[in-house]
Design a protein around this motif. Structure first.
Motif, PDB file in Angstrom:
ATOM      1  N   PHE A 201     -10.885   4.596  10.387  1.00  0.00           N
ATOM      2  CA  PHE A 201     -10.473   4.838   8.630  1.00  0.00           C
ATOM      3  C   PHE A 201     -11.672   4.178   7.964  1.00  0.00           C
ATOM      4  CE2 PHE A 201      -8.261   3.806   5.182  1.00  0.00           C
ATOM      5  CZ  PHE A 201      -7.802   4.725   4.821  1.00  0.00           C
ATOM      6  N   ALA A 202     -11.927   2.719   8.471  1.00  0.00           N
ATOM      7  CA  ALA A 202     -12.223   1.940   7.932  1.00  0.00           C
ATOM      8  C   ALA A 202     -13.862   2.175   7.624  1.00  0.00           C
ATOM      9  CB  ALA A 202     -12.609   0.307   8.520  1.00  0.00           C
ATOM     10  N   ASP A 221       0.648  -9.373   0.038  1.00  0.00           N
ATOM     11  CA  ASP A 221       1.381  -9.384   1.348  1.00  0.00           C
ATOM     12  C   ASP A 221       0.081 -10.094   2.981  1.00  0.00           C
ATOM     13  OD1 ASP A 221       2.135  -8.600   3.893  1.00  0.00           O
ATOM     14  OD2 ASP A 221       1.644  -6.456   3.892  1.00  0.00           O
ATOM     15  N   ASP A 222       0.851 -11.655   2.669  1.00  0.00           N
ATOM     16  CA  ASP A 222      -0.073 -12.007   4.206  1.00  0.00           C
ATOM     17  C   ASP A 222       0.153 -11.647   5.205  1.00  0.00           C
ATOM     18  OD1 ASP A 222      -0.095 -14.174   1.971  1.00  0.00           O
ATOM     19  OD2 ASP A 222       1.639 -15.186   2.532  1.00  0.00           O
ATOM     20  N   LYS A 223       0.827 -10.975   4.987  1.00  0.00           N
ATOM     21  CA  LYS A 223       0.544 -10.291   6.840  1.00  0.00           C
ATOM     22  C   LYS A 223      -0.826  -8.980   7.166  1.00  0.00           C
ATOM     23  CE  LYS A 223       4.626 -10.736   9.174  1.00  0.00           C
ATOM     24  NZ  LYS A 223       6.436 -10.596   9.066  1.00  0.00           N
ATOM     25  N   SER A 224      -0.967  -8.620   6.107  1.00  0.00           N
ATOM     26  CA  SER A 224      -1.853  -7.523   5.960  1.00  0.00           C
ATOM     27  C   SER A 224      -3.107  -7.962   5.102  1.00  0.00           C
ATOM     28  CB  SER A 224      -1.750  -6.464   5.612  1.00  0.00           C
ATOM     29  OG  SER A 224      -1.054  -6.571   3.823  1.00  0.00           O
ATOM     30  N   HIS A 225      -3.008  -9.234   4.399  1.00  0.00           N
ATOM     31  CA  HIS A 225      -4.297  -9.951   3.257  1.00  0.00           C
ATOM     32  C   HIS A 225      -4.407  -9.505   2.692  1.00  0.00           C
ATOM     33  CE1 HIS A 225      -4.499 -12.673   7.669  1.00  0.00           C
ATOM     34  NE2 HIS A 225      -4.715 -11.859   8.150  1.00  0.00           N
ATOM     35  N   GLN A 239      -9.969  -3.244   2.631  1.00  0.00           N
ATOM     36  CA  GLN A 239      -9.766  -3.416   1.775  1.00  0.00           C
ATOM     37  C   GLN A 239      -8.090  -1.863   1.695  1.00  0.00           C
ATOM     38  OE1 GLN A 239     -11.548  -4.093  -0.995  1.00  0.00           O
ATOM     39  NE2 GLN A 239     -10.968  -6.186  -1.922  1.00  0.00           N
ATOM     40  N   ALA A 240      -9.082  -0.925   2.184  1.00  0.00           N
ATOM     41  CA  ALA A 240      -8.056   0.422   2.466  1.00  0.00           C
ATOM     42  C   ALA A 240      -7.108   0.719   3.116  1.00  0.00           C
ATOM     43  CB  ALA A 240      -9.327   1.046   1.571  1.00  0.00           C
ATOM     44  N   LEU A 241      -7.595   0.029   4.313  1.00  0.00           N
ATOM     45  CA  LEU A 241      -7.242   0.011   5.636  1.00  0.00           C
ATOM     46  C   LEU A 241      -5.803  -0.887   4.758  1.00  0.00           C
ATOM     47  CD1 LEU A 241      -6.374   0.864   8.404  1.00  0.00           C
ATOM     48  CD2 LEU A 241      -8.112  -1.116   9.320  1.00  0.00           C
ATOM     49  N   ALA A 242      -5.802  -1.871   5.062  1.00  0.00           N
ATOM     50  CA  ALA A 242      -5.099  -3.056   4.651  1.00  0.00           C
ATOM     51  C   ALA A 242      -3.837  -2.436   3.970  1.00  0.00           C
ATOM     52  CB  ALA A 242      -5.289  -4.581   3.855  1.00  0.00           C
ATOM     53  N   LEU A 243      -4.619  -1.586   2.711  1.00  0.00           N
ATOM     54  CA  LEU A 243      -3.412  -0.934   1.537  1.00  0.00           C
ATOM     55  C   LEU A 243      -2.722   0.105   2.036  1.00  0.00           C
ATOM     56  CD1 LEU A 243      -2.632  -0.604  -1.149  1.00  0.00           C
ATOM     57  CD2 LEU A 243      -4.217   1.038  -1.370  1.00  0.00           C
ATOM     58  N   ALA A 244      -3.203   0.705   3.403  1.00  0.00           N
ATOM     59  CA  ALA A 244      -2.681   1.733   3.565  1.00  0.00           C
ATOM     60  C   ALA A 244      -1.827   1.001   5.246  1.00  0.00           C
ATOM     61  CB  ALA A 244      -3.464   2.608   5.057  1.00  0.00           C
ATOM     62  N   ARG A 245      -1.038  -0.177   5.305  1.00  0.00           N
ATOM     63  CA  ARG A 245      -0.203  -0.298   6.531  1.00  0.00           C
ATOM     64  C   ARG A 245       0.236  -1.946   5.445  1.00  0.00           C
ATOM     65  NH1 ARG A 245      -3.008  -4.408  10.769  1.00  0.00           N
ATOM     66  NH2 ARG A 245      -0.664  -3.086  12.073  1.00  0.00           N
ATOM     67  N   THR A 246       0.428  -1.817   4.603  1.00  0.00           N
ATOM     68  CA  THR A 246       0.738  -3.006   3.784  1.00  0.00           C
ATOM     69  C   THR A 246       2.360  -2.364   3.402  1.00  0.00           C
ATOM     70  OG1 THR A 246       1.255  -4.478   1.523  1.00  0.00           O
ATOM     71  CG2 THR A 246       0.360  -2.605   1.798  1.00  0.00           C
ATOM     72  N   ILE A 259       4.096   4.272   2.560  1.00  0.00           N
ATOM     73  CA  ILE A 259       4.324   6.135   2.955  1.00  0.00           C
ATOM     74  C   ILE A 259       4.126   6.289   0.933  1.00  0.00           C
ATOM     75  CG2 ILE A 259       5.101   8.489   3.091  1.00  0.00           C
ATOM     76  CD1 ILE A 259       6.853   7.411   5.651  1.00  0.00           C
ATOM     77  N   GLY A 260       4.377   5.721  -0.124  1.00  0.00           N
ATOM     78  CA  GLY A 260       3.984   5.847  -1.152  1.00  0.00           C
ATOM     79  C   GLY A 260       3.103   6.034  -1.438  1.00  0.00           C
ATOM     80  N   LEU A 261       2.225   3.909  -0.650  1.00  0.00           N
ATOM     81  CA  LEU A 261       0.586   3.682  -0.851  1.00  0.00           C
ATOM     82  C   LEU A 261      -0.047   4.531  -0.085  1.00  0.00           C
ATOM     83  CD1 LEU A 261       1.351   0.148  -0.440  1.00  0.00           C
ATOM     84  CD2 LEU A 261       0.393   1.892  -2.845  1.00  0.00           C
ATOM     85  N   GLN A 262       0.635   5.044   1.349  1.00  0.00           N
ATOM     86  CA  GLN A 262      -0.762   5.783   1.865  1.00  0.00           C
ATOM     87  C   GLN A 262      -0.485   7.371   0.969  1.00  0.00           C
ATOM     88  OE1 GLN A 262       2.218   6.352   5.459  1.00  0.00           O
ATOM     89  NE2 GLN A 262       0.711   4.708   6.514  1.00  0.00           N
ATOM     90  N   GLN A 263       0.262   7.686   0.390  1.00  0.00           N
ATOM     91  CA  GLN A 263      -0.210   8.963   0.233  1.00  0.00           C
ATOM     92  C   GLN A 263      -1.315   9.092  -1.000  1.00  0.00           C
ATOM     93  OE1 GLN A 263       4.290  10.589  -0.956  1.00  0.00           O
ATOM     94  NE2 GLN A 263       4.575  11.135   1.265  1.00  0.00           N
ATOM     95  N   LYS A 264      -0.738   7.636  -2.067  1.00  0.00           N
ATOM     96  CA  LYS A 264      -2.179   7.538  -3.015  1.00  0.00           C
ATOM     97  C   LYS A 264      -3.179   7.856  -2.633  1.00  0.00           C
ATOM     98  CE  LYS A 264       0.882   5.734  -6.999  1.00  0.00           C
ATOM     99  NZ  LYS A 264       0.524   4.158  -7.944  1.00  0.00           N
ATOM    100  N   LEU A 265      -3.581   6.814  -1.303  1.00  0.00           N
ATOM    101  CA  LEU A 265      -4.971   6.742  -0.593  1.00  0.00           C
ATOM    102  C   LEU A 265      -5.706   8.060  -0.246  1.00  0.00           C
ATOM    103  CD1 LEU A 265      -6.355   5.000   0.288  1.00  0.00           C
ATOM    104  CD2 LEU A 265      -5.483   3.857   2.165  1.00  0.00           C
ATOM    105  N   VAL A 266      -4.438   9.602   0.552  1.00  0.00           N
ATOM    106  CA  VAL A 266      -5.070  10.179   0.551  1.00  0.00           C
ATOM    107  C   VAL A 266      -5.587  11.385  -0.289  1.00  0.00           C
ATOM    108  CG1 VAL A 266      -4.560  12.789   1.496  1.00  0.00           C
ATOM    109  CG2 VAL A 266      -3.207  10.670   2.794  1.00  0.00           C
ATOM    110  N   LYS A 267      -4.821  10.607  -1.314  1.00  0.00           N
ATOM    111  CA  LYS A 267      -5.586  12.017  -3.009  1.00  0.00           C
ATOM    112  C   LYS A 267      -6.593  11.099  -3.009  1.00  0.00           C
ATOM    113  CE  LYS A 267      -2.594  14.566  -5.451  1.00  0.00           C
ATOM    114  NZ  LYS A 267      -2.699  15.434  -5.833  1.00  0.00           N
ATOM    115  N   ALA A 268      -7.044  10.151  -3.386  1.00  0.00           N
ATOM    116  CA  ALA A 268      -8.167   9.090  -3.354  1.00  0.00           C
ATOM    117  C   ALA A 268      -8.848   9.820  -2.748  1.00  0.00           C
ATOM    118  CB  ALA A 268      -7.931   7.330  -3.662  1.00  0.00           C
ATOM    119  N   LEU A 269      -8.699   9.395  -1.920  1.00  0.00           N
ATOM    120  CA  LEU A 269     -10.052   9.320  -0.728  1.00  0.00           C
ATOM    121  C   LEU A 269     -10.111  11.149  -0.341  1.00  0.00           C
ATOM    122  CD1 LEU A 269      -8.966   8.106   3.527  1.00  0.00           C
ATOM    123  CD2 LEU A 269     -11.366   7.289   1.697  1.00  0.00           C
TER     124      LEU A 269
END
Length: 355
Positions: A201-202, A221-225, A239-246, A259-269
């Motif tokens: 993905f990255a 989010d410190d966990k996803s940096h 960064q995109a992967l971190a957004l998908a996981r945060t 899930i809301g962030l992941q759906q935004k990311l799908v549309k952006a991709l």
């Protein structure tokens, strides 16, 4: 006599010049032929390399006939008239993002233990008949489901599990059990299966030159940096992967906010892919294809570059504006406030609309 000598010298000069030209043309021809051979060999190697990148699982053989029926579609008039028409029927594809930690690249990006993996992200992509519209349904990984008995690679079977987390299906039975669990909970046949891991993905995002996403709130989010202010951001692959996981830095910290962030990311991709002139830039096209195929696992119906290309060509009229993203309706599980269950009958109505 002098004139004859000059005349003779002229013929000899023309012959010499003609010989040189023929020699140069012959040399150019050899070079051109060699270049064509090298080019053909390069294209052949590239095709072989991309084709052998793809890993596959024979899900149809593993699950047999105990599955929801396939959707029946009517060929269009234009498709019927074509000698080798592109497929145009409705399609359901289970797309999983795996948190596999196998391999150095995945481990560096925060993948799981090398001994196993989970389906970190799960989406059912429904493509309408005609392939001009699509619906992407996200399934929360924390959903409690009845996980059916699944065949294992060793020839045995797993036990039926009640109130099991959805993403445990992949952990105990891999892609086959993930597909069977989705089909059991939706009563919708999954025509294909596609899985991509962290590094893939990255790499895909980087190969596309990054992706632009607008966030509605600050993410810390410190966990996803990942630390982003609300607004528009152009993200690289990591960064995109971190957004998908945060999830810890947004909303209530649950999987639903992610899930809301992941759906935004799908549309952006999808927008990034459509705006990138891949067909006019062979180098970028190869880089994108290598990133995708290098970390891809599919069912055996999509395990070749030819099949993936045909699928892509059949979706050429599908724009990002015609892709609808939704989440399976859920409510908090009565037994565990940190888990969710399908909100009925809304969930069943949604799945029925995809048949």
């Amino acid at each position: 006599m002098k004139a004859e000598d000059e005349h003779g010298d002229g013929h000899e000069g023309v012959a010499r010049r003609g010989g040189r030209r023929r020699g140069l043309l012959k040399a150019a021809g050899v070079v051109l032929a060699g270049a064509l051979v090298i080019s053909a060999a390069g294209v052949g190697w590239a095709y072989w390399h991309l084709n052998h990148n793809i890993k596959s699982v024979d899900i149809n053989s593993a699950l047999g006939d105990d599955r929801p029926p396939k959707a029946v579609s009517t060929p269009s008039a234009s498709a019927s008239a074509s000698a080798s028409p592109l497929p145009s029927g409705a399609l359901n594809i289970l797309v999983l993002g795996s948190d596999s930690r196998s391999g150095k690249a995945n481990a560096e990006l925060g993948g799981g233990s090398s001994s196993g993996a989970r389906s970190d992200t799960a989406m059912v992509v429904h493509i309408d008949e005609g392939r001009t519209k699509a619906t992407v349904v996200s399934i929360p990984r924390d959903t409690l489901v009845t996980r059916p008995s699944c065949p294992t690679a060793s020839g045995g079977t797993t036990s039926v599990a009640y109130h099991a987390m959805f993403n445990s299906a992949y952990s105990v039975g891999g892609p086959v059990c993930a597909v069977k669990t989705v089909e059991a909970m939706t009563d919708v046949r999954m025509d294909h299966y596609i899985e991509i891991d962290f590094s893939g993905f990255a790499s895909l995002v980087d190969a596309l030159g990054g992706v632009t996403v607008t966030t509605d709130e600050n993410i810390d989010d410190d966990k996803s940096h990942l630390h982003l202010k609300a607004g528009e951001h152009h993200l690289d692959g990591t960064q995109a992967l971190a957004l998908a996981r945060t999830r810890h830095g947004i909303g209530d910290g649950s999987d639903l906010g992610r899930i809301g962030l992941q759906q935004k990311l799908v549309k952006a991709l999808l927008k990034q892919m459509s705006s990138t002139a891949l067909l006019t830039d062979p180098t970028k096209l190869y880089k994108v294809a290598d990133a995708v195929t290098g970390s891809l696992t599919t069912d055996t119906g999509l395990d070749s570059l030819g099949e993936l290309t045909k699928l892509g060509q059949s979706l050429k009229s599908l724009s990002s504006d015609e892709v609808k993203t939704v989440m399976m309706p859920v409510v908090t599980a009565p037994s565990d406030r940190n888990r969710v269950v399908a909100d009925e009958p809304k969930a069943s109505d949604l799945w029925a609309s995809l048949k």
